[in-house]
Design a protein around this motif. Structure first.
Motif, PDB file in Angstrom:
ATOM      1  N   GLY A 196       0.799  -1.224   0.000  1.00  0.00           N
ATOM      2  CA  GLY A 196       0.000   0.000   0.000  1.00  0.00           C
ATOM      3  C   GLY A 196       0.825   1.264   0.000  1.00  0.00           C
ATOM      4  O   GLY A 196       0.294   2.355  -0.251  1.00  0.00           O
ATOM      5  N   PHE A 197       2.129   1.152   0.265  1.00  0.00           N
ATOM      6  CA  PHE A 197       2.988   2.333   0.338  1.00  0.00           C
ATOM      7  C   PHE A 197       3.468   2.696  -1.065  1.00  0.00           C
ATOM      8  O   PHE A 197       4.643   2.547  -1.418  1.00  0.00           O
ATOM      9  CB  PHE A 197       4.150   2.093   1.301  1.00  0.00           C
ATOM     10  N   ALA A 198       2.528   3.152  -1.854  1.00  0.00           N
ATOM     11  CA  ALA A 198       2.793   3.511  -3.245  1.00  0.00           C
ATOM     12  C   ALA A 198       1.704   4.457  -3.700  1.00  0.00           C
ATOM     13  O   ALA A 198       0.804   4.813  -2.936  1.00  0.00           O
ATOM     14  CB  ALA A 198       2.825   2.251  -4.118  1.00  0.00           C
ATOM     15  N   HIS A 199       1.798   4.873  -4.940  1.00  0.00           N
ATOM     16  CA  HIS A 199       0.780   5.732  -5.520  1.00  0.00           C
ATOM     17  C   HIS A 199      -0.100   4.930  -6.465  1.00  0.00           C
ATOM     18  O   HIS A 199       0.295   3.876  -6.970  1.00  0.00           O
ATOM     19  CB  HIS A 199       1.421   6.899  -6.273  1.00  0.00           C
ATOM     20  N   THR A 200      -1.298   5.412  -6.693  1.00  0.00           N
ATOM     21  CA  THR A 200      -2.202   4.772  -7.640  1.00  0.00           C
ATOM     22  C   THR A 200      -1.677   5.002  -9.053  1.00  0.00           C
ATOM     23  O   THR A 200      -1.423   6.152  -9.436  1.00  0.00           O
ATOM     24  CB  THR A 200      -3.621   5.349  -7.518  1.00  0.00           C
ATOM     25  N   PRO A 201      -1.487   3.960  -9.826  1.00  0.00           N
ATOM     26  CA  PRO A 201      -0.929   4.133 -11.174  1.00  0.00           C
ATOM     27  C   PRO A 201      -1.796   5.051 -12.038  1.00  0.00           C
ATOM     28  O   PRO A 201      -3.023   4.994 -12.012  1.00  0.00           O
ATOM     29  CB  PRO A 201      -0.909   2.702 -11.736  1.00  0.00           C
ATOM     30  N   ASN A 202      -1.122   5.918 -12.772  1.00  0.00           N
ATOM     31  CA  ASN A 202      -1.782   6.777 -13.771  1.00  0.00           C
ATOM     32  C   ASN A 202      -2.890   7.643 -13.174  1.00  0.00           C
ATOM     33  O   ASN A 202      -3.920   7.886 -13.807  1.00  0.00           O
ATOM     34  CB  ASN A 202      -2.359   5.924 -14.909  1.00  0.00           C
ATOM     35  N   LEU A 203      -2.676   8.099 -11.959  1.00  0.00           N
ATOM     36  CA  LEU A 203      -3.659   8.979 -11.325  1.00  0.00           C
ATOM     37  C   LEU A 203      -2.917  10.071 -10.570  1.00  0.00           C
ATOM     38  O   LEU A 203      -2.203   9.792  -9.602  1.00  0.00           O
ATOM     39  CB  LEU A 203      -4.556   8.187 -10.372  1.00  0.00           C
ATOM     40  N   ALA A 204      -3.062  11.303 -11.021  1.00  0.00           N
ATOM     41  CA  ALA A 204      -2.358  12.421 -10.395  1.00  0.00           C
ATOM     42  C   ALA A 204      -3.126  13.709 -10.625  1.00  0.00           C
ATOM     43  O   ALA A 204      -3.897  13.845 -11.589  1.00  0.00           O
ATOM     44  CB  ALA A 204      -0.938  12.546 -10.970  1.00  0.00           C
ATOM     45  N   SER A 205      -2.939  14.661  -9.713  1.00  0.00           N
ATOM     46  CA  SER A 205      -3.513  15.995  -9.865  1.00  0.00           C
ATOM     47  C   SER A 205      -2.677  16.765 -10.875  1.00  0.00           C
ATOM     48  O   SER A 205      -1.466  16.901 -10.701  1.00  0.00           O
ATOM     49  CB  SER A 205      -3.510  16.734  -8.531  1.00  0.00           C
ATOM     50  N   THR A 206      -3.290  17.245 -11.921  1.00  0.00           N
ATOM     51  CA  THR A 206      -2.574  18.002 -12.942  1.00  0.00           C
ATOM     52  C   THR A 206      -3.280  19.325 -13.202  1.00  0.00           C
ATOM     53  O   THR A 206      -4.461  19.477 -12.937  1.00  0.00           O
ATOM     54  CB  THR A 206      -2.488  17.209 -14.264  1.00  0.00           C
ATOM     55  N   ARG A 207      -2.516  20.250 -13.737  1.00  0.00           N
ATOM     56  CA  ARG A 207      -3.075  21.569 -14.034  1.00  0.00           C
ATOM     57  C   ARG A 207      -4.036  21.459 -15.219  1.00  0.00           C
ATOM     58  O   ARG A 207      -3.694  20.866 -16.239  1.00  0.00           O
ATOM     59  CB  ARG A 207      -1.938  22.543 -14.353  1.00  0.00           C
ATOM     60  N   PRO A 208      -5.244  22.004 -15.116  1.00  0.00           N
ATOM     61  CA  PRO A 208      -6.212  21.877 -16.222  1.00  0.00           C
ATOM     62  C   PRO A 208      -5.789  22.706 -17.430  1.00  0.00           C
ATOM     63  O   PRO A 208      -5.134  23.744 -17.297  1.00  0.00           O
ATOM     64  CB  PRO A 208      -7.509  22.406 -15.608  1.00  0.00           C
ATOM     65  N   ASN A 209      -6.158  22.223 -18.604  1.00  0.00           N
ATOM     66  CA  ASN A 209      -5.851  22.948 -19.838  1.00  0.00           C
ATOM     67  C   ASN A 209      -7.105  23.546 -20.458  1.00  0.00           C
ATOM     68  O   ASN A 209      -7.169  23.786 -21.659  1.00  0.00           O
ATOM     69  CB  ASN A 209      -5.166  22.024 -20.846  1.00  0.00           C
ATOM     70  N   PHE A 210      -8.125  23.754 -19.620  1.00  0.00           N
ATOM     71  CA  PHE A 210      -9.364  24.348 -20.108  1.00  0.00           C
ATOM     72  C   PHE A 210      -9.833  25.393 -19.103  1.00  0.00           C
ATOM     73  O   PHE A 210      -9.383  25.433 -17.961  1.00  0.00           O
ATOM     74  CB  PHE A 210     -10.451  23.285 -20.290  1.00  0.00           C
ATOM     75  N   THR A 211     -10.740  26.236 -19.549  1.00  0.00           N
ATOM     76  CA  THR A 211     -11.334  27.253 -18.688  1.00  0.00           C
ATOM     77  C   THR A 211     -12.750  26.828 -18.331  1.00  0.00           C
ATOM     78  O   THR A 211     -13.501  26.379 -19.200  1.00  0.00           O
ATOM     79  CB  THR A 211     -11.373  28.616 -19.402  1.00  0.00           C
ATOM     80  N   GLN A 212     -13.108  26.949 -17.079  1.00  0.00           N
ATOM     81  CA  GLN A 212     -14.452  26.569 -16.660  1.00  0.00           C
ATOM     82  C   GLN A 212     -15.501  27.432 -17.367  1.00  0.00           C
ATOM     83  O   GLN A 212     -15.279  28.619 -17.643  1.00  0.00           O
ATOM     84  CB  GLN A 212     -14.601  26.737 -15.141  1.00  0.00           C
ATOM     85  N   GLN A 213     -16.626  26.831 -17.647  1.00  0.00           N
ATOM     86  CA  GLN A 213     -17.707  27.565 -18.303  1.00  0.00           C
ATOM     87  C   GLN A 213     -18.628  28.175 -17.255  1.00  0.00           C
ATOM     88  O   GLN A 213     -18.988  27.520 -16.277  1.00  0.00           O
ATOM     89  CB  GLN A 213     -18.497  26.624 -19.211  1.00  0.00           C
TER      90      GLN A 213
END
Length: 742
Positions: A196-213
């Motif tokens: 369990g001492f690891a990160h979930t594969p392919n899941l991370a917080s990233t900066r969005p490349n869109f603007t909210q509507q």
């Protein structure tokens, strides 16, 4: 029970275990068959999610997730960047799945539980504590919230190596009965625990490349019928104030419609509260009442929010036209701040000021439906584009997220009742830590977590132990209250009830719990008597600053709005600025709470005539002559912004600061441990209630103790949360009348 009966009982228990395994396997097969049937039904030309969902025992969102073709085609949003529509600046989308479900403080735990018998006991052969470090240093620009005055520092007791704890999984711990003490889960031994001492594969917080509507928003007082849309005020006939009446009146008055209706007063979902035993039942009935021409929303495009959100005081109703042409949500402005007779125009002005203030720091800022959604969206727009975390902040494994969910409590909510305090209090004084959580985001856990066993911790030098306890860690400990202790409890312990906590303070009490480094450090170095702490297990991260930029911008926004509230010559503008500053507090507070990511609870309804379709693992929360309303857990979602380690660290620091906090400039301390024994009446998240006033410094900085209320005459000691809140409101009114605020 003799040995023979004990052996027979074990054999029976094994039989039950085997039956459970068979039933679970059968359930998995049935669920797979159900999902297959839903997919088949979706192929019918007249298939509708609203009919399939109750038949399947699922929510609308779950059905649409299994069969996306059931969502109206014209509601599928673009996958690329979205530009904000030229709408009112207070409009915004709500595509973040986190809701401000933490907006209600947990029910207070009476401190009488602290005097209960020990929930765990130390073996007579347990090793004796050895002297430990006498001081913990902090970075030059920060002070540990729990550090005591040097002259009063007590020599702490370093943990010794105890027997390894018996591992308990989070689900097993949660399944225990609520009549006895709750046992918190442990990290499993061996490879099971280490994986369990690891990160979930392919899941991370990233900066969005869109603007909210943006979303068009109106503000409605359902008591008076006053509706404010942009700069126009309308008077509506709301009939019986049902959801159908509100939708009809609003869309008749504003033909182009609105996408969000904020209720500023009236709480229409409580209109039939006297017919139900609980407010939640009344809210459920109001949300699910017939709405001709409308149906429950099934979500659209990037926005995965679907179905109603049932909350006793701040529910969210989501509706869409039968033809799918319009979507709207009805929600309470109480998610953002408390209203004190403010009209809809002032509330709208507050949202406009909030949006303008946020835009000075985020050019793409949009106010979303709730403060938690807004907070997380704004945070993602501070994720660095360069450096170590340019690719994002990875999400912990589901095992560690589950452990943190079960073992990391939120703010301290405790009512201390007689005989610990007098039956008649000489007076009641309320101190509230201003914008408190903003003081505790300067350091947060990052990187891959490490497991620190008891043996590893004991093998370290005192300096290494001190550094670890002051670092970003979460520790399983066995705690013993000193025999001479006569003050409030210092560390949370599991109490009967789901996620309930109390704070044992009775001398000699021993218990096993989990706590953050700031609280452990406070227990070891408090200004009265060091507590005995034995490290059983722990999780340790690197120190990082993932929330620093976000918090700094919110602090500046809060300071600007607070200054307007105090200095502006127009009373309405000043009031709107005050409300906006409270909204910034909510963005930070509930934004932090949203990082915690609790297991999702699916709420659904089933017609009484189809009772057999209620999911077997569902809890029925209400029912009437027509509908059964139920809820069931659906586990953790793949949320890229789930960081319970950040929320846990901030909550731990805030709880520690309620006990002791240094003010560097005055070289003095504030907090519960700096008051005489027997004078603390209650803790409430970031507030203290005392029987004596204190001369604590206040400079309008985050974390400072603000005098919020005071009753100078004797009052009966509150014995329930309702009584405390009644006294709190009276104390605030009395202080305002005398003009004695800080």
């Amino acid at each position: 029970m003799d040995a023979k009966a004990y052996t027979a009982a074990l054999a029976e228990l094994r039989t039950v275990r085997d039956e459970i395994k068979k039933i679970r396997a059968a359930l998995a097969r049935l669920e797979a068959d159900r999902d297959k049937r839903i997919t088949q039904l979706a192929g019918h030309e007249k298939a509708k999610a609203e009919r399939i969902a109750p038949a399947a025992g699922l929510s609308l969102a779950e059905v649409v997730a299994l069969a996306p073709e059931l969502a109206p085609d014209n509601l599928t949003g673009p996958t690329g960047p979205q530009e904000p529509a030229p709408q009112d600046p207070v409009d915004d989308p709500a595509n973040d799945p986190a809701l401000a479900s933490a907006s209600e403080a947990p029910a207070m735990q009476p401190a009488a539980a602290a005097a209960a018998p020990a929930t765990d006991s130390v073996s007579e052969n347990a090793p004796s504590p050895t002297p430990g470090p006498t001081d913990v240093s902090a970075p030059a620009d920060q002070e540990p919230a729990s550090a005591p005055p040097p002259a009063a520092a007590a020599t702490p007791q370093a943990p010794t190596t105890p027997p390894a704890p018996e591992s308990t999984s989070a689900p097993a711990a949660a399944a225990q009965g609520l009549d006895g003490p709750r046992t918190l889960p442990s990290i499993p031994q061996g490879e099971t625990g280490e994986k369990g001492f690891a990160h979930t594969p392919n899941l991370a917080s990233t900066r969005p490349n869109f603007t909210q509507q943006a979303r068009s928003t109106v503000f409605l007082d359902t008591d008076t019928g006053v509706l404010v849309h942009r700069n126009q005020t309308h008077h509506l006939d709301l009939g019986n104030r049902t959801a159908a009446d509100i939708l009809t009146a609003v869309f008749h008055t504003i033909p182009e419609g609105a996408e969000r209706i904020y209720i500023t007063a009236g709480d229409p979902w409580h209109r039939d509260a006297d017919r139900y035993p609980y407010l939640r039942d009344a809210v459920t009935a109001w949300l699910n009442a017939p709405t001709p021409g409308w149906r429950t929303d099934t979500g659209r495009g990037r926005d995965r929010m679907a179905g109603h959100f049932v909350h006793a005081r701040n529910p969210v109703g989501r509706y869409q036209r039968e033809d799918g042409s319009q979507h709207v949500e009805i929600r309470s402005v109480g998610e953002w701040f408390d209203i004190d007779g403010d009209d809809p125009a002032t509330v709208r002005d507050a949202f406009v000021l909030l949006w303008q203030a946020l835009r000075r720091h985020w050019t793409d800022a949009v106010i979303m439906g709730s403060p938690s959604q807004t907070g997380r969206d704004l945070w993602t727009r501070t994720i660095p584009t360069r450096g170590q975390y340019a690719d994002g902040f990875p999400v912990l494994s589901e095992e560690l997220r589950g452990l943190l969910h079960a073992t990391a409590g939120q703010g301290r909510n405790e009512l201390i009742t007689p005989p610990t305090v007098p039956d008649q209090l000489p007076q009641l004084v309320e101190y509230d830590r201003t914008f408190a959580y903003a003081k505790h985001t300067w350091k947060s856990p990052v990187g891959t977590p490490r497991r620190i066993t008891a043996a590893t911790f004991t093998s370290w030098t005192e300096k290494e132990q001190t550094r670890a306890l002051y670092g970003c860690g979460h520790w399983q400990v066995r705690v013993t209250v000193p025999d001479t202790w006569n003050h409030v409890g210092l560390l949370p312990a599991p109490a009967p009830g789901e996620r309930a906590w109390h704070y044992p303070a009775a001398p000699g009490t021993t218990f096993t719990t989990w706590a953050g480094g700031p609280e452990i450090h406070t227990a070891l170095t408090n200004p009265l008597t060091p507590w005995k702490i034995e490290i059983l297990d722990g999780i340790l991260w690197e120190d990082g600053k993932p929330l620093e930029d976000w918090t700094k911008k919110l602090k500046d926004t809060w300071s600007s709005l607070t200054a307007q509230a105090q200095l502006h010559g127009d009373p309405q503008h000043a009031r709107a600025a005050h409300l906006a500053s409270r909204a910034v507090r909510s963005i930070l507070l509930y934004g932090i709470g949203s990082f915690a990511q609790r297991p999702r609870m699916v709420t659904g309804t089933t017609p009484r005539t189809m009772e057999r379709d209620v999911p077997p693992d569902a809890e029925i929360i209400s029912f009437d002559d027509e509908l059964i309303t139920w809820q069931r857990p659906s586990g953790f979602s793949r949320d890229p912004n789930a960081h319970p380690e950040w929320a846990a660290a901030i909550w731990s620091s805030a709880r520690a600061a309620l006990l002791t906090q240094r003010h560097r400039d005055e070289d003095t301390y504030a907090g519960a441990l700096h008051t005489p024994p027997g004078t603390v009446v209650a803790f409430r998240t970031d507030a203290l209630y005392l029987t004596q006033p204190q001369n604590w410094p206040y400079h309008q900085q985050p974390g400072d103790y603000l005098l919020r209320g005071r009753l100078t005459d004797p009052v009966p000691a509150p014995t329930t949360e309702e009584e405390l809140l009644t006294l709190r409101n009276a104390g605030r009114a009395a202080l305002t009348a005398t003009g004695q605020e800080n």
